[in-house]
Design a protein around this motif. Sequence first.
Motif, PDB file in Angstrom:
ATOM      1  N   GLY A  37       0.825  -1.200   0.000  1.00  0.00           N
ATOM      2  CA  GLY A  37       0.000   0.000   0.000  1.00  0.00           C
ATOM      3  C   GLY A  37       0.856   1.244   0.000  1.00  0.00           C
ATOM      4  O   GLY A  37       1.932   1.283  -0.581  1.00  0.00           O
TER       5      GLY A  37
ATOM      6  N   LYS B 254      -9.903  -7.722   8.733  1.00  0.00           N
ATOM      7  CA  LYS B 254      -8.485  -7.639   8.392  1.00  0.00           C
ATOM      8  C   LYS B 254      -7.691  -6.890   9.460  1.00  0.00           C
ATOM      9  O   LYS B 254      -6.483  -6.981   9.506  1.00  0.00           O
ATOM     10  CB  LYS B 254      -8.308  -6.966   7.035  1.00  0.00           C
ATOM     11  CG  LYS B 254      -8.786  -5.533   6.983  1.00  0.00           C
ATOM     12  CD  LYS B 254      -8.608  -4.940   5.608  1.00  0.00           C
ATOM     13  CE  LYS B 254      -9.184  -3.534   5.553  1.00  0.00           C
ATOM     14  NZ  LYS B 254      -9.057  -2.955   4.244  1.00  0.00           N
TER      15      LYS B 254
ATOM     16  N   THR C 207      -7.744   2.737   6.414  1.00  0.00           N
ATOM     17  CA  THR C 207      -7.605   1.832   5.286  1.00  0.00           C
ATOM     18  C   THR C 207      -6.584   0.736   5.552  1.00  0.00           C
ATOM     19  O   THR C 207      -6.705  -0.352   5.014  1.00  0.00           O
ATOM     20  CB  THR C 207      -7.217   2.595   4.001  1.00  0.00           C
ATOM     21  OG1 THR C 207      -6.025   3.330   4.249  1.00  0.00           O
ATOM     22  CG2 THR C 207      -8.327   3.539   3.583  1.00  0.00           C
ATOM     23  N   GLN C 208      -5.559   1.017   6.350  1.00  0.00           N
ATOM     24  CA  GLN C 208      -4.555   0.021   6.720  1.00  0.00           C
ATOM     25  C   GLN C 208      -4.105   0.287   8.138  1.00  0.00           C
ATOM     26  O   GLN C 208      -4.080   1.439   8.579  1.00  0.00           O
ATOM     27  CB  GLN C 208      -3.329   0.087   5.816  1.00  0.00           C
ATOM     28  CG  GLN C 208      -3.528  -0.406   4.423  1.00  0.00           C
ATOM     29  CD  GLN C 208      -2.238  -0.370   3.628  1.00  0.00           C
ATOM     30  OE1 GLN C 208      -1.175  -0.058   4.139  1.00  0.00           O
ATOM     31  NE2 GLN C 208      -2.338  -0.702   2.356  1.00  0.00           N
TER      32      GLN C 208
ATOM     33  N   GLU D 171      -1.012  -1.344  10.964  1.00  0.00           N
ATOM     34  CA  GLU D 171       0.040  -2.291  11.325  1.00  0.00           C
ATOM     35  C   GLU D 171       0.433  -2.043  12.768  1.00  0.00           C
ATOM     36  O   GLU D 171       0.594  -0.895  13.180  1.00  0.00           O
ATOM     37  CB  GLU D 171       1.266  -2.117  10.423  1.00  0.00           C
ATOM     38  CG  GLU D 171       1.033  -2.510   8.986  1.00  0.00           C
ATOM     39  CD  GLU D 171       2.273  -2.323   8.140  1.00  0.00           C
ATOM     40  OE1 GLU D 171       3.363  -2.061   8.700  1.00  0.00           O
ATOM     41  OE2 GLU D 171       2.153  -2.435   6.920  1.00  0.00           O
TER      42      GLU D 171
END
Length: 184
Positions: free
Chosen positions: A21, A96, A121-122, A124
């Motif tokens: 990404g 996710k 959106t993401q 980590e």
Amino acid sequence: MRDGRTPSAARAVTRKLRRRGLFGRDCLDGVLVLRPCRQVHTVGMKFPIDVAFCDAEGVVLRTYKLGEADRIVVLLTRARGKVRAVAKGVRKTKSKFGSRLEPTSHIAVQLYEGRDLDIVTQAETIDQFRAVRGDLDRIARASAMLEAVDQMALDHGPNPRLYQMLLGALRALAAHNGPLVRSE
């Protein structure tokens, strides 16, 4: 760029870059702005494409339920201060995001800037502070710290010292189980 046009979006050439990404890509002040360009399909859209993605590192202060499967996440980031964002589908069993967006998590997050709320959106995980989550006394102290920071921080008001203080206090709490927690 010299003729006054804005650059179009950088495309991920390899499969590894597409999977990663926008994390790790070059951007200005933590924000990558995608302007309208000819390569993007815009048929049937009510407005031209003007999207801003923001890569940030932050600590999750609190979460709220939103609808059946979504959750509002309140983050404290170094560059943007306190940010409220929607994590879509995070409460589903096959999410996710998993447990990355729980309070006390230190995460690297990619946000899409919306009108009122940003959209995650993401995400980590950098550190989950497992020692804090495993002990009831420590989680009580961490909750008090998160609540105090949530009350003091301003929405979209950058405060890097407050961010560093919270992160240092969470690390000290994870390392030592003393009654007094000092940020180092």
